[in-house]
Design an enzyme around this catalytic site. Structure first.
Site, PDB file in Angstrom:
ATOM      1  N   ASP A  65       0.823  -1.218   0.000  1.00 55.62           N
ATOM      2  CA  ASP A  65       0.000   0.000   0.000  1.00 55.62           C
ATOM      3  C   ASP A  65       0.863   1.277   0.000  1.00 55.62           C
ATOM      4  O   ASP A  65       1.835   1.366   0.745  1.00 55.62           O
ATOM      5  CB  ASP A  65      -0.882   0.045   1.257  1.00 55.62           C
ATOM      6  CG  ASP A  65      -1.921  -1.070   1.288  1.00 55.62           C
ATOM      7  OD1 ASP A  65      -1.650  -2.159   0.760  1.00 55.62           O
ATOM      8  OD2 ASP A  65      -3.006  -0.842   1.867  1.00 55.62           O
ATOM      9  N   HIS A  67      -1.001   4.619  -0.482  1.00 56.52           N
ATOM     10  CA  HIS A  67      -1.965   5.520   0.162  1.00 56.52           C
ATOM     11  C   HIS A  67      -1.563   6.989   0.152  1.00 56.52           C
ATOM     12  O   HIS A  67      -1.518   7.656   1.194  1.00 56.52           O
ATOM     13  CB  HIS A  67      -2.241   5.061   1.593  1.00 56.52           C
ATOM     14  CG  HIS A  67      -3.267   3.966   1.670  1.00 56.52           C
ATOM     15  ND1 HIS A  67      -4.490   4.045   1.058  1.00 56.52           N
ATOM     16  CD2 HIS A  67      -3.224   2.739   2.270  1.00 56.52           C
ATOM     17  CE1 HIS A  67      -5.170   2.938   1.281  1.00 56.52           C
ATOM     18  NE2 HIS A  67      -4.430   2.117   1.993  1.00 56.52           N
ATOM     19  N   ASP A 104      -3.824   0.091  -3.814  1.00 57.08           N
ATOM     20  CA  ASP A 104      -4.033   1.137  -2.814  1.00 57.08           C
ATOM     21  C   ASP A 104      -3.005   2.268  -2.957  1.00 57.08           C
ATOM     22  O   ASP A 104      -2.230   2.553  -2.046  1.00 57.08           O
ATOM     23  CB  ASP A 104      -4.053   0.568  -1.380  1.00 57.08           C
ATOM     24  CG  ASP A 104      -5.409  -0.050  -1.036  1.00 57.08           C
ATOM     25  OD1 ASP A 104      -6.240  -0.194  -1.950  1.00 57.08           O
ATOM     26  OD2 ASP A 104      -5.629  -0.369   0.154  1.00 57.08           O
ATOM     27  N   ASN A 136      -8.358  -2.346  -3.078  1.00 60.58           N
ATOM     28  CA  ASN A 136      -9.754  -2.033  -2.763  1.00 60.58           C
ATOM     29  C   ASN A 136     -10.026  -0.524  -2.792  1.00 60.58           C
ATOM     30  O   ASN A 136     -11.172  -0.098  -2.902  1.00 60.58           O
ATOM     31  CB  ASN A 136     -10.173  -2.632  -1.410  1.00 60.58           C
ATOM     32  CG  ASN A 136      -9.395  -2.070  -0.252  1.00 60.58           C
ATOM     33  OD1 ASN A 136      -8.161  -2.063  -0.275  1.00 60.58           O
ATOM     34  ND2 ASN A 136     -10.078  -1.582   0.761  1.00 60.58           N
ATOM     35  N   HIS A 137      -8.970   0.301  -2.741  1.00 62.74           N
ATOM     36  CA  HIS A 137      -9.182   1.752  -2.872  1.00 62.74           C
ATOM     37  C   HIS A 137      -9.260   2.196  -4.328  1.00 62.74           C
ATOM     38  O   HIS A 137      -9.613   3.354  -4.591  1.00 62.74           O
ATOM     39  CB  HIS A 137      -8.106   2.526  -2.112  1.00 62.74           C
ATOM     40  CG  HIS A 137      -8.378   2.558  -0.637  1.00 62.74           C
ATOM     41  ND1 HIS A 137      -8.975   3.619  -0.005  1.00 62.74           N
ATOM     42  CD2 HIS A 137      -8.187   1.625   0.319  1.00 62.74           C
ATOM     43  CE1 HIS A 137      -9.122   3.346   1.284  1.00 62.74           C
ATOM     44  NE2 HIS A 137      -8.646   2.143   1.508  1.00 62.74           N
ATOM     45  N   HIS A 288      -2.629  -4.721   2.038  1.00 64.28           N
ATOM     46  CA  HIS A 288      -3.977  -4.490   2.560  1.00 64.28           C
ATOM     47  C   HIS A 288      -4.075  -4.337   4.079  1.00 64.28           C
ATOM     48  O   HIS A 288      -5.059  -3.819   4.579  1.00 64.28           O
ATOM     49  CB  HIS A 288      -4.876  -5.639   2.082  1.00 64.28           C
ATOM     50  CG  HIS A 288      -6.358  -5.427   2.216  1.00 64.28           C
ATOM     51  ND1 HIS A 288      -6.983  -4.247   1.924  1.00 64.28           N
ATOM     52  CD2 HIS A 288      -7.340  -6.286   2.599  1.00 64.28           C
ATOM     53  CE1 HIS A 288      -8.290  -4.390   2.122  1.00 64.28           C
ATOM     54  NE2 HIS A 288      -8.527  -5.610   2.535  1.00 64.28           N
TER      55      HIS A 288
HETATM   56 MN   LIG Z   1      -6.429  -2.184   1.074  1.00 70.85          MN
END
Ligand SMILES: [Mn+2]
Length: 321
Positions: A65, A67, A104, A136-137, A288
């Site tokens: 990730d 982010h 992500d 999932n983002h 995740h």
């Molecule tokens: Mn995630």
């Protein structure tokens, strides 16, 4: 595209994103709507031409990730490549290494646009060296609510911001869901699924135009809402669990409801062993979940979780990514 191709100069774009001299005096990047739309369209073209199960040869760097943590992403990309340092010219990672990103890229952090547009630009310039998996983002409902859309609106204004947001989400809906590294390492953002019985189950999630007519269970991309395809949802959302309650049951279940996420599933060590054996895989690599040390093994080192956003949200909440 030819008419406004001058709006996106990929070399200049990479240069201004990868060579930040002084982070203390970092001047925010500015973007035009045209260059971001073009990036999203060019990336989407590449994703459409790829299998839902991407593949790449080792050695390669696998990244978890991000982010929106742009500074950390640039540091990762500029890490020197030990194998080619002996050559006259010292090559930095982004041009010399192969990379698998586990998804992500956006939300949570303050620089989602920089992160997603930089990895898209790298994918376009070095298509064979970069695999960008969907996290999932990289879904509308999530990046509507957790920062990406707001960042675009703030930077480009409401109308242009919303238009670019749509374009990026269109591209996301075509991204590969998993990647094979050298045929023995399987990567995905979230985790395993009861619907993952063979690697072909992932390959079958492809454009209908590429489908063989006899494949009844073909799942069509783009997948706008991953909740409509259980395999896709689990690949993006599932988590491993060492829940003792699951193991205590005589008829051992491999999967159970993911109560923390409120969707998808959790899977235990037996599920990992089972899947590795059936798919002839040595290692599963996923992201995740926030891991303060950056990585964590599970199931006798048959699975590893990688997280690449240091000091993520001050590392206070370990449960929700
Ligand atoms: Mn995630």
């Amino acid at each position: 595209m030819a008419d406004d191709s001058r709006t996106l100069d990929l070399n200049e774009f990479l240069k201004r994103h990868l060579y930040v001299k002084n982070w203390m005096n970092y001047r925010e990047q500015s973007y035009t709507k045209q260059e971001l739309v073009q990036l999203a369209e060019l990336a989407q073209e590449l994703f459409r031409s790829e299998s839902s199960l991407a593949s790449i040869s080792p050695p390669c760097t696998i990244v978890g990730d991000i982010h929106g943590q742009y500074q950390d992403l640039v540091r990762l990309l500029n890490m020197r490549c030990p194998k080619v340092e002996t050559k006259k010219k010292v090559m930095t990672g982004f041009s010399a290494n192969r990379f698998v990103f586990l998804g992500d890229y956006v939300d949570r952090g303050s620089h989602s646009i920089e992160c997603i547009s930089l990895v898209f630009a790298l994918k376009i310039v070095y298509p064979q060296s970069y695999v960008l998996l969907r996290g999932n983002h990289e879904t509308r409902a999530i990046n509507f609510a957790y920062g990406f859309r707001e960042e675009l609106m703030n930077k480009l204004g409401e109308v242009d911001g919303a238009e670019v947001w749509e374009k990026f989400n269109e591209a996301f809906s075509w991204m590969p869901l998993a990647c094979l590294v050298g045929a023995r390492i399987l990567c995905m953002h979230g985790g395993l699924s009861p619907d993952l019985q063979s690697l072909d189950d992932i390959r079958k999630v492809s454009c209908l135009s590429q489908a063989a007519s006899h494949e009844v269970f073909q799942i069509k991309r783009p997948i706008v809402d991953v909740a409509t395809v259980r395999l896709a949802q689990d690949l993006l959302w599932a988590d491993p669990t060492s829940d003792q309650m699951m193991i205590a049951v005589h008829e051992e279940p491999l999967y159970s409801k993911n109560l923390i996420r409120g969707l998808s599933c959790t899977f235990n060590e037996s599920a990992v062993r089972d899947t590795c054996k059936r798919l002839n895989i040595q290692l599963i690599v996923r992201a995740h979940q926030m891991i303060p040390e950056g990585f964590k093994f599970f199931a006798d080192k048959r699975l590893i979780t990688i997280f690449s956003a240091p000091r993520y949200m001050n590392e206070t909440d370990v449960s929700i990514q």
